[in-house]
Design a protein around this motif. Structure first.
Motif, PDB file in Angstrom:
ATOM      1  N   GLU A  85       5.378   6.758   0.945  1.00  0.00           N
ATOM      2  CA  GLU A  85       4.426   6.979  -0.130  1.00  0.00           C
ATOM      3  C   GLU A  85       3.280   5.981   0.004  1.00  0.00           C
ATOM      4  OE1 GLU A  85       6.607   6.650  -3.728  1.00  0.00           O
ATOM      5  OE2 GLU A  85       7.779   8.482  -3.402  1.00  0.00           O
ATOM      6  N   ILE A  86       2.061   6.437  -0.155  1.00  0.00           N
ATOM      7  CA  ILE A  86       0.888   5.583   0.065  1.00  0.00           C
ATOM      8  C   ILE A  86       0.032   5.514  -1.190  1.00  0.00           C
ATOM      9  CG2 ILE A  86      -1.227   5.267   1.423  1.00  0.00           C
ATOM     10  CD1 ILE A  86       0.184   6.576   3.753  1.00  0.00           C
ATOM     11  N   ASP A  87      -0.273   4.304  -1.592  1.00  0.00           N
ATOM     12  CA  ASP A  87      -1.173   4.075  -2.727  1.00  0.00           C
ATOM     13  C   ASP A  87      -2.601   4.129  -2.185  1.00  0.00           C
ATOM     14  OD1 ASP A  87      -2.670   3.200  -4.852  1.00  0.00           O
ATOM     15  OD2 ASP A  87      -1.355   1.522  -5.358  1.00  0.00           O
ATOM     16  N   ASP A  88      -3.172   5.324  -2.158  1.00  0.00           N
ATOM     17  CA  ASP A  88      -4.485   5.492  -1.525  1.00  0.00           C
ATOM     18  C   ASP A  88      -5.595   4.799  -2.305  1.00  0.00           C
ATOM     19  OD1 ASP A  88      -5.715   7.979  -3.285  1.00  0.00           O
ATOM     20  OD2 ASP A  88      -3.575   8.199  -2.972  1.00  0.00           O
ATOM     21  N   ARG A  89      -5.418   4.625  -3.621  1.00  0.00           N
ATOM     22  CA  ARG A  89      -6.444   3.938  -4.416  1.00  0.00           C
ATOM     23  C   ARG A  89      -6.523   2.454  -4.042  1.00  0.00           C
ATOM     24  NH1 ARG A  89      -5.970   6.342 -10.609  1.00  0.00           N
ATOM     25  NH2 ARG A  89      -6.421   8.527 -10.068  1.00  0.00           N
ATOM     26  N   THR A  90      -5.374   1.816  -3.885  1.00  0.00           N
ATOM     27  CA  THR A  90      -5.367   0.403  -3.474  1.00  0.00           C
ATOM     28  C   THR A  90      -5.906   0.259  -2.059  1.00  0.00           C
ATOM     29  OG1 THR A  90      -3.490  -0.104  -4.915  1.00  0.00           O
ATOM     30  CG2 THR A  90      -3.912  -1.623  -3.099  1.00  0.00           C
ATOM     31  N   LEU A  91      -5.538   1.203  -1.197  1.00  0.00           N
ATOM     32  CA  LEU A  91      -6.034   1.170   0.181  1.00  0.00           C
ATOM     33  C   LEU A  91      -7.552   1.291   0.203  1.00  0.00           C
ATOM     34  CD1 LEU A  91      -5.363   1.120   3.200  1.00  0.00           C
ATOM     35  CD2 LEU A  91      -5.080   3.611   3.103  1.00  0.00           C
TER      36      LEU A  91
ATOM     37  N   MET B 144       0.811  -1.205   0.000  1.00  0.00           N
ATOM     38  CA  MET B 144       0.000   0.000   0.000  1.00  0.00           C
ATOM     39  C   MET B 144       0.848   1.260   0.000  1.00  0.00           C
ATOM     40  SD  MET B 144      -3.180  -0.904   2.509  1.00  0.00           S
ATOM     41  CE  MET B 144      -2.151  -1.425   3.866  1.00  0.00           C
ATOM     42  N   GLN B 145       2.172   1.127   0.139  1.00  0.00           N
ATOM     43  CA  GLN B 145       3.041   2.279   0.186  1.00  0.00           C
ATOM     44  C   GLN B 145       3.839   2.352  -1.103  1.00  0.00           C
ATOM     45  OE1 GLN B 145       5.189   2.019   3.860  1.00  0.00           O
ATOM     46  NE2 GLN B 145       3.415   2.561   5.057  1.00  0.00           N
ATOM     47  N   LYS B 146       3.159   2.738  -2.191  1.00  0.00           N
ATOM     48  CA  LYS B 146       3.779   2.737  -3.501  1.00  0.00           C
ATOM     49  C   LYS B 146       3.657   4.086  -4.195  1.00  0.00           C
ATOM     50  CE  LYS B 146       5.058  -1.616  -3.625  1.00  0.00           C
ATOM     51  NZ  LYS B 146       6.479  -1.995  -3.683  1.00  0.00           N
ATOM     52  N   GLN B 147       2.446   4.595  -4.252  1.00  0.00           N
ATOM     53  CA  GLN B 147       2.143   5.723  -5.121  1.00  0.00           C
ATOM     54  C   GLN B 147       2.027   7.006  -4.328  1.00  0.00           C
ATOM     55  OE1 GLN B 147      -1.015   5.048  -7.977  1.00  0.00           O
ATOM     56  NE2 GLN B 147      -1.825   7.074  -7.530  1.00  0.00           N
ATOM     57  N   GLU B 148       2.750   8.034  -4.759  1.00  0.00           N
ATOM     58  CA  GLU B 148       2.690   9.313  -4.067  1.00  0.00           C
ATOM     59  C   GLU B 148       1.385  10.017  -4.379  1.00  0.00           C
ATOM     60  OE1 GLU B 148       5.252  13.476  -3.722  1.00  0.00           O
ATOM     61  OE2 GLU B 148       6.020  11.762  -4.846  1.00  0.00           O
ATOM     62  N   MET B 149       0.836  10.691  -3.378  1.00  0.00           N
ATOM     63  CA  MET B 149      -0.410  11.419  -3.575  1.00  0.00           C
ATOM     64  C   MET B 149      -0.205  12.541  -4.583  1.00  0.00           C
ATOM     65  SD  MET B 149      -2.588  13.661  -0.814  1.00  0.00           S
ATOM     66  CE  MET B 149      -1.268  14.846  -0.632  1.00  0.00           C
ATOM     67  N   PRO B 150      -1.020  12.573  -5.656  1.00  0.00           N
ATOM     68  CA  PRO B 150      -0.894  13.647  -6.634  1.00  0.00           C
ATOM     69  C   PRO B 150      -1.396  14.952  -6.047  1.00  0.00           C
ATOM     70  CG  PRO B 150      -2.796  12.297  -7.133  1.00  0.00           C
ATOM     71  CD  PRO B 150      -2.073  11.613  -6.001  1.00  0.00           C
ATOM     72  N   GLU B 151      -0.914  16.079  -6.585  1.00  0.00           N
ATOM     73  CA  GLU B 151      -1.386  17.389  -6.143  1.00  0.00           C
ATOM     74  C   GLU B 151      -2.849  17.554  -6.560  1.00  0.00           C
ATOM     75  OE1 GLU B 151       0.013  19.718  -4.309  1.00  0.00           O
ATOM     76  OE2 GLU B 151       1.758  18.426  -4.043  1.00  0.00           O
ATOM     77  N   ALA B 152      -3.668  18.099  -5.673  1.00  0.00           N
ATOM     78  CA  ALA B 152      -5.093  18.296  -5.970  1.00  0.00           C
ATOM     79  C   ALA B 152      -5.257  19.332  -7.073  1.00  0.00           C
ATOM     80  CB  ALA B 152      -5.832  18.745  -4.717  1.00  0.00           C
ATOM     81  N   CYS B 153      -6.269  19.142  -7.865  1.00  0.00           N
ATOM     82  CA  CYS B 153      -6.591  20.104  -8.927  1.00  0.00           C
ATOM     83  C   CYS B 153      -7.016  21.420  -8.278  1.00  0.00           C
ATOM     84  CB  CYS B 153      -7.726  19.557  -9.790  1.00  0.00           C
ATOM     85  SG  CYS B 153      -8.455  20.772 -10.895  1.00  0.00           S
ATOM     86  N   GLU B 154      -6.253  22.507  -8.551  1.00  0.00           N
ATOM     87  CA  GLU B 154      -6.515  23.779  -7.884  1.00  0.00           C
ATOM     88  C   GLU B 154      -7.903  24.314  -8.216  1.00  0.00           C
ATOM     89  OE1 GLU B 154      -3.481  26.617  -8.570  1.00  0.00           O
ATOM     90  OE2 GLU B 154      -1.870  25.360  -7.784  1.00  0.00           O
ATOM     91  N   THR B 155      -8.318  24.170  -9.458  1.00  0.00           N
ATOM     92  CA  THR B 155      -9.643  24.664  -9.854  1.00  0.00           C
ATOM     93  C   THR B 155     -10.745  23.928  -9.109  1.00  0.00           C
ATOM     94  OG1 THR B 155      -8.816  25.219 -12.047  1.00  0.00           O
ATOM     95  CG2 THR B 155     -11.202  25.058 -11.792  1.00  0.00           C
ATOM     96  N   CYS B 156     -10.617  22.566  -9.046  1.00  0.00           N
ATOM     97  CA  CYS B 156     -11.627  21.773  -8.338  1.00  0.00           C
ATOM     98  C   CYS B 156     -11.651  22.143  -6.864  1.00  0.00           C
ATOM     99  CB  CYS B 156     -11.335  20.285  -8.502  1.00  0.00           C
ATOM    100  SG  CYS B 156     -11.524  19.691 -10.193  1.00  0.00           S
ATOM    101  N   ALA B 157     -10.474  22.335  -6.287  1.00  0.00           N
ATOM    102  CA  ALA B 157     -10.396  22.672  -4.862  1.00  0.00           C
ATOM    103  C   ALA B 157     -11.080  24.007  -4.591  1.00  0.00           C
ATOM    104  CB  ALA B 157      -8.936  22.722  -4.406  1.00  0.00           C
ATOM    105  N   LEU B 158     -10.827  24.984  -5.467  1.00  0.00           N
ATOM    106  CA  LEU B 158     -11.445  26.288  -5.279  1.00  0.00           C
ATOM    107  C   LEU B 158     -12.961  26.204  -5.424  1.00  0.00           C
ATOM    108  CD1 LEU B 158      -8.915  28.543  -7.223  1.00  0.00           C
ATOM    109  CD2 LEU B 158      -9.320  28.547  -4.761  1.00  0.00           C
ATOM    110  N   ASN B 159     -13.422  25.405  -6.392  1.00  0.00           N
ATOM    111  CA  ASN B 159     -14.866  25.239  -6.571  1.00  0.00           C
ATOM    112  C   ASN B 159     -15.501  24.609  -5.350  1.00  0.00           C
ATOM    113  OD1 ASN B 159     -14.861  26.374  -9.097  1.00  0.00           O
ATOM    114  ND2 ASN B 159     -14.706  24.427 -10.190  1.00  0.00           N
ATOM    115  N   ASN B 160     -14.844  23.572  -4.799  1.00  0.00           N
ATOM    116  CA  ASN B 160     -15.381  22.910  -3.615  1.00  0.00           C
ATOM    117  C   ASN B 160     -15.396  23.850  -2.422  1.00  0.00           C
ATOM    118  OD1 ASN B 160     -15.959  20.451  -4.771  1.00  0.00           O
ATOM    119  ND2 ASN B 160     -13.941  19.601  -4.391  1.00  0.00           N
ATOM    120  N   GLN B 161     -14.301  24.614  -2.239  1.00  0.00           N
ATOM    121  CA  GLN B 161     -14.225  25.517  -1.104  1.00  0.00           C
ATOM    122  C   GLN B 161     -15.272  26.622  -1.220  1.00  0.00           C
ATOM    123  OE1 GLN B 161     -12.822  24.933   1.519  1.00  0.00           O
ATOM    124  NE2 GLN B 161     -10.688  24.260   1.393  1.00  0.00           N
ATOM    125  N   SER B 162     -15.569  27.054  -2.449  1.00  0.00           N
ATOM    126  CA  SER B 162     -16.555  28.119  -2.629  1.00  0.00           C
ATOM    127  C   SER B 162     -17.948  27.651  -2.239  1.00  0.00           C
ATOM    128  CB  SER B 162     -16.542  28.601  -4.088  1.00  0.00           C
ATOM    129  OG  SER B 162     -17.041  27.596  -4.956  1.00  0.00           O
TER     130      SER B 162
END
Length: 256
Positions: free
Chosen positions: A156-162, A1-19
Protein backbone atom coordinates in the motif's frame (compact mmCIF):
# COMPACT_ATOMS: atom_id res chain seq x y z
CA UNK A 1 5.31 5.92 2.25
CA UNK A 2 3.61 2.52 2.18
CA UNK A 3 0.60 3.22 4.37
CA UNK A 4 -2.50 4.36 2.55
CA UNK A 5 -4.29 2.36 -0.12
CA UNK A 6 -5.15 4.19 -3.31
CA UNK A 7 -8.84 5.14 -3.24
CA UNK A 8 -11.05 4.22 -6.20
CA UNK A 9 -11.25 7.07 -8.73
CA UNK A 10 -14.49 8.99 -8.95
CA UNK A 11 -16.31 7.37 -11.90
CA UNK A 12 -18.07 10.59 -12.90
CA UNK A 13 -14.82 12.58 -12.88
CA UNK A 14 -13.07 9.85 -14.85
CA UNK A 15 -15.79 9.81 -17.48
CA UNK A 16 -15.70 13.60 -17.76
CA UNK A 17 -11.93 13.58 -18.21
CA UNK A 18 -12.05 10.78 -20.77
CA UNK A 19 -14.75 12.60 -22.74
CA UNK A 20 -12.34 15.51 -23.14
CA UNK A 21 -9.57 13.19 -24.39
CA UNK A 22 -9.01 12.53 -28.07
CA UNK A 23 -6.30 10.05 -29.04
CA UNK A 24 -4.50 11.38 -32.08
CA UNK A 25 -2.13 8.46 -32.75
CA UNK A 26 0.53 9.45 -35.28
CA UNK A 27 -0.89 12.95 -35.87
CA UNK A 28 1.80 14.88 -33.97
CA UNK A 29 1.83 18.10 -35.98
CA UNK A 30 0.96 21.56 -34.58
CA UNK A 31 0.92 20.51 -30.94
CA UNK A 32 0.71 22.89 -28.00
CA UNK A 33 2.79 20.89 -25.52
CA UNK A 34 5.58 18.30 -25.70
CA UNK A 35 5.49 15.56 -23.06
CA UNK A 36 8.42 13.23 -22.35
CA UNK A 37 7.67 9.76 -21.01
CA UNK A 38 10.56 8.38 -18.94
CA UNK A 39 10.98 5.35 -16.71
CA UNK A 40 12.81 2.14 -15.90
CA UNK A 41 12.31 -0.85 -18.22
CA UNK A 42 9.33 -3.08 -17.35
CA UNK A 43 7.25 -0.38 -15.62
CA UNK A 44 4.42 -0.50 -18.14
CA UNK A 45 5.65 2.67 -19.84
CA UNK A 46 4.56 1.49 -23.29
CA UNK A 47 1.12 0.62 -21.92
CA UNK A 48 0.80 4.16 -20.52
CA UNK A 49 1.93 5.55 -23.89
CA UNK A 50 -0.75 3.52 -25.72
CA UNK A 51 -3.42 4.44 -23.17
CA UNK A 52 -2.81 8.14 -23.88
CA UNK A 53 -2.23 8.09 -27.63
CA UNK A 54 -3.88 4.94 -28.97
CA UNK A 55 -2.18 1.95 -30.54
CA UNK A 56 -0.87 3.87 -33.56
CA UNK A 57 2.46 5.61 -33.19
CA UNK A 58 5.22 7.08 -35.33
CA UNK A 59 8.56 5.34 -34.88
CA UNK A 60 12.07 6.07 -36.11
CA UNK A 61 15.53 6.58 -34.68
CA UNK A 62 16.94 9.49 -32.73
CA UNK A 63 19.22 11.62 -34.89
CA UNK A 64 22.61 9.96 -35.20
CA UNK A 65 21.60 7.08 -32.88
CA UNK A 66 20.45 3.50 -33.21
CA UNK A 67 17.93 4.05 -30.39
CA UNK A 68 14.26 3.88 -31.40
CA UNK A 69 12.15 7.03 -31.06
CA UNK A 70 8.39 6.63 -30.65
CA UNK A 71 5.93 9.53 -30.87
CA UNK A 72 2.19 9.82 -30.50
CA UNK A 73 -0.33 12.50 -29.65
CA UNK A 74 -3.54 13.23 -27.82
CA UNK A 75 -5.88 16.18 -27.43
CA UNK A 76 -7.35 17.29 -24.10
CA UNK A 77 -9.33 20.45 -23.30
CA UNK A 78 -8.69 21.70 -26.84
CA UNK A 79 -4.93 21.45 -26.35
CA UNK A 80 -2.79 19.11 -28.43
CA UNK A 81 -0.02 17.14 -26.75
CA UNK A 82 2.90 15.40 -28.45
CA UNK A 83 4.07 12.43 -26.36
CA UNK A 84 7.63 11.16 -26.82
CA UNK A 85 8.42 7.74 -25.36
CA UNK A 86 12.03 7.88 -24.15
CA UNK A 87 14.18 4.74 -23.91
CA UNK A 88 13.67 2.78 -20.71
CA UNK A 89 16.68 3.42 -18.43
CA UNK A 90 17.74 2.86 -14.84
CA UNK A 91 19.63 6.15 -14.59
CA UNK A 92 20.54 9.32 -16.50
CA UNK A 93 24.28 9.11 -15.94
CA UNK A 94 24.94 8.57 -19.64
CA UNK A 95 26.78 5.25 -19.38
CA UNK A 96 24.85 3.98 -22.41
CA UNK A 97 23.34 5.40 -25.57
CA UNK A 98 19.82 4.92 -24.18
CA UNK A 99 20.66 6.91 -21.05
CA UNK A 100 22.30 9.65 -23.08
CA UNK A 101 19.25 10.02 -25.35
CA UNK A 102 16.81 10.12 -22.41
CA UNK A 103 18.88 12.55 -20.39
CA UNK A 104 19.65 14.93 -23.23
CA UNK A 105 16.03 15.16 -24.30
CA UNK A 106 14.74 15.88 -20.78
CA UNK A 107 17.42 18.49 -20.18
CA UNK A 108 18.06 20.07 -23.57
CA UNK A 109 14.88 19.15 -25.47
CA UNK A 110 12.97 21.10 -22.83
CA UNK A 111 9.71 19.12 -22.78
CA UNK A 112 6.80 20.96 -21.17
CA UNK A 113 6.26 18.05 -18.77
CA UNK A 114 8.26 14.91 -18.02
CA UNK A 115 6.10 11.99 -16.90
CA UNK A 116 8.11 9.43 -14.93
CA UNK A 117 6.49 5.99 -15.02
CA UNK A 118 7.40 3.89 -11.98
CA UNK A 119 6.52 0.36 -10.90
CA UNK A 120 4.48 0.73 -7.70
CA UNK A 121 5.34 -2.81 -6.66
CA UNK A 122 9.08 -2.03 -6.82
CA UNK A 123 9.12 1.65 -5.95
CA UNK A 124 12.52 1.68 -4.23
CA UNK A 125 14.21 0.39 -7.40
CA UNK A 126 12.69 3.28 -9.34
CA UNK A 127 13.62 6.09 -6.95
CA UNK A 128 17.14 6.45 -8.37
CA UNK A 129 15.83 7.50 -11.79
CA UNK A 130 13.01 9.57 -10.28
CA UNK A 131 15.42 11.67 -8.20
CA UNK A 132 17.80 12.10 -11.15
CA UNK A 133 14.98 13.39 -13.37
CA UNK A 134 13.94 15.85 -10.66
CA UNK A 135 17.49 17.23 -10.63
CA UNK A 136 17.19 18.34 -14.24
CA UNK A 137 13.61 19.50 -14.76
CA UNK A 138 11.15 21.68 -12.86
CA UNK A 139 7.98 20.22 -14.38
CA UNK A 140 7.37 16.53 -13.77
CA UNK A 141 4.62 14.08 -12.84
CA UNK A 142 5.14 10.68 -11.26
CA UNK A 143 2.88 8.02 -12.77
CA UNK A 144 2.77 5.32 -10.10
CA UNK A 145 1.86 2.47 -12.42
CA UNK A 146 1.09 -1.21 -11.80
CA UNK A 147 -0.91 -0.40 -8.69
CA UNK A 148 -2.84 -3.63 -9.27
CA UNK A 149 0.43 -5.59 -8.96
CA UNK A 150 1.35 -3.69 -5.80
CA UNK A 151 -2.03 -4.49 -4.27
CA UNK A 152 -1.65 -8.15 -5.22
CA UNK A 153 1.62 -8.21 -3.27
CA UNK A 154 0.06 -6.50 -0.26
CA UNK A 155 1.84 -3.18 -0.89
CA UNK A 156 0.00 0.00 0.00
CA UNK A 157 1.40 3.41 -0.97
CA UNK A 158 0.63 6.77 0.59
CA UNK A 159 0.78 8.71 -2.67
CA UNK A 160 -0.04 12.03 -0.98
CA UNK A 161 3.00 11.82 1.31
CA UNK A 162 5.13 10.69 -1.62
CA UNK A 163 3.98 13.71 -3.64
CA UNK A 164 4.82 16.02 -0.74
CA UNK A 165 8.29 14.49 -0.34
CA UNK A 166 9.08 14.66 -4.08
CA UNK A 167 7.48 18.04 -4.69
CA UNK A 168 5.57 16.87 -7.77
CA UNK A 169 2.13 15.38 -8.44
CA UNK A 170 1.87 11.61 -8.01
CA UNK A 171 -0.87 9.76 -9.89
CA UNK A 172 -1.54 6.06 -9.09
CA UNK A 173 -2.50 4.07 -12.20
CA UNK A 174 -3.09 0.61 -13.54
CA UNK A 175 -2.69 1.43 -17.21
CA UNK A 176 -3.57 -2.07 -18.44
CA UNK A 177 -7.11 -1.61 -17.14
CA UNK A 178 -7.19 2.17 -17.77
CA UNK A 179 -7.50 2.91 -14.05
CA UNK A 180 -6.03 6.30 -13.15
CA UNK A 181 -5.25 7.33 -16.73
CA UNK A 182 -8.03 9.95 -16.73
CA UNK A 183 -6.51 11.60 -13.66
CA UNK A 184 -3.03 11.34 -15.21
CA UNK A 185 -4.20 13.19 -18.32
CA UNK A 186 -5.79 15.90 -16.20
CA UNK A 187 -2.63 16.38 -14.10
CA UNK A 188 -0.38 16.48 -17.19
CA UNK A 189 -2.61 19.25 -18.54
CA UNK A 190 -2.51 21.14 -15.23
CA UNK A 191 1.29 21.00 -14.98
CA UNK A 192 1.78 21.92 -18.65
CA UNK A 193 -0.56 24.91 -18.32
CA UNK A 194 1.00 25.98 -14.98
CA UNK A 195 -2.17 25.34 -12.99
CA UNK A 196 -0.01 23.11 -10.80
CA UNK A 197 3.40 24.41 -9.74
CA UNK A 198 6.06 21.79 -9.07
CA UNK A 199 8.76 22.18 -6.42
CA UNK A 200 10.91 19.13 -7.17
CA UNK A 201 13.19 17.60 -4.57
CA UNK A 202 16.83 18.59 -5.08
CA UNK A 203 20.06 17.54 -3.42
CA UNK A 204 20.78 19.98 -0.60
CA UNK A 205 23.08 18.25 1.90
CA UNK A 206 26.35 18.99 0.09
CA UNK A 207 29.63 19.62 1.85
CA UNK A 208 30.83 23.22 1.89
CA UNK A 209 33.74 22.66 -0.53
CA UNK A 210 31.54 20.73 -2.96
CA UNK A 211 28.89 23.45 -2.86
CA UNK A 212 31.49 26.14 -3.53
CA UNK A 213 32.97 24.19 -6.44
CA UNK A 214 29.50 23.71 -7.98
CA UNK A 215 28.59 27.38 -7.55
CA UNK A 216 31.88 28.57 -9.06
CA UNK A 217 31.65 26.25 -12.05
CA UNK A 218 27.97 27.08 -12.55
CA UNK A 219 28.81 30.77 -12.74
CA UNK A 220 31.56 30.05 -15.27
CA UNK A 221 29.23 27.90 -17.41
CA UNK A 222 26.59 30.64 -17.39
CA UNK A 223 29.21 33.10 -18.57
CA UNK A 224 30.45 30.88 -21.39
CA UNK A 225 27.10 29.36 -22.40
CA UNK A 226 24.30 31.83 -21.59
CA UNK A 227 20.87 30.25 -21.77
CA UNK A 228 22.12 26.69 -21.23
CA UNK A 229 19.36 24.80 -19.33
CA UNK A 230 20.16 23.80 -15.75
CA UNK A 231 23.79 24.88 -15.67
CA UNK A 232 24.01 23.73 -12.03
CA UNK A 233 23.32 20.15 -13.06
CA UNK A 234 25.83 20.42 -15.93
CA UNK A 235 28.42 21.67 -13.43
CA UNK A 236 27.74 18.69 -11.16
CA UNK A 237 28.20 16.27 -14.06
CA UNK A 238 31.44 17.93 -15.15
CA UNK A 239 32.82 17.74 -11.61
CA UNK A 240 31.85 14.07 -11.61
CA UNK A 241 33.95 13.55 -14.74
CA UNK A 242 31.12 13.00 -17.23
CA UNK A 243 33.03 12.97 -20.52
CA UNK A 244 29.88 12.96 -22.66
CA UNK A 245 28.69 16.24 -21.15
CA UNK A 246 32.13 17.76 -21.67
CA UNK A 247 32.20 16.57 -25.30
CA UNK A 248 28.67 17.90 -25.82
CA UNK A 249 29.71 21.36 -24.65
CA UNK A 250 32.80 21.31 -26.85
CA UNK A 251 31.05 20.20 -30.05
CA UNK A 252 27.92 22.28 -29.40
CA UNK A 253 25.51 19.31 -29.43
CA UNK A 254 24.17 20.32 -26.00
CA UNK A 255 23.57 23.88 -27.12
CA UNK A 256 21.27 23.26 -30.06
Amino acid sequence: MQKQEMPEACETCALNNQSRLKKLGVNVENTDFVIALAGNPNTGKSTVFNALTGLRQHTGNWAGKTVTRAEGAFQYNDKRFKLIDLPGTYSLLSTSEDEEVARNFILFGRPDVTVIVADASRLERNLNLILQVLEITDKAVLCLNLMDEAKRHGIEIDDRTLAKDLGIPVVPTSARSQKGTAELIKVIYQVASNEIKCKPHRIQNLKKDAKEAINNLTARINQLYPGLPNSRWVAMRLLDGDQRVLDGLKDGSLLS
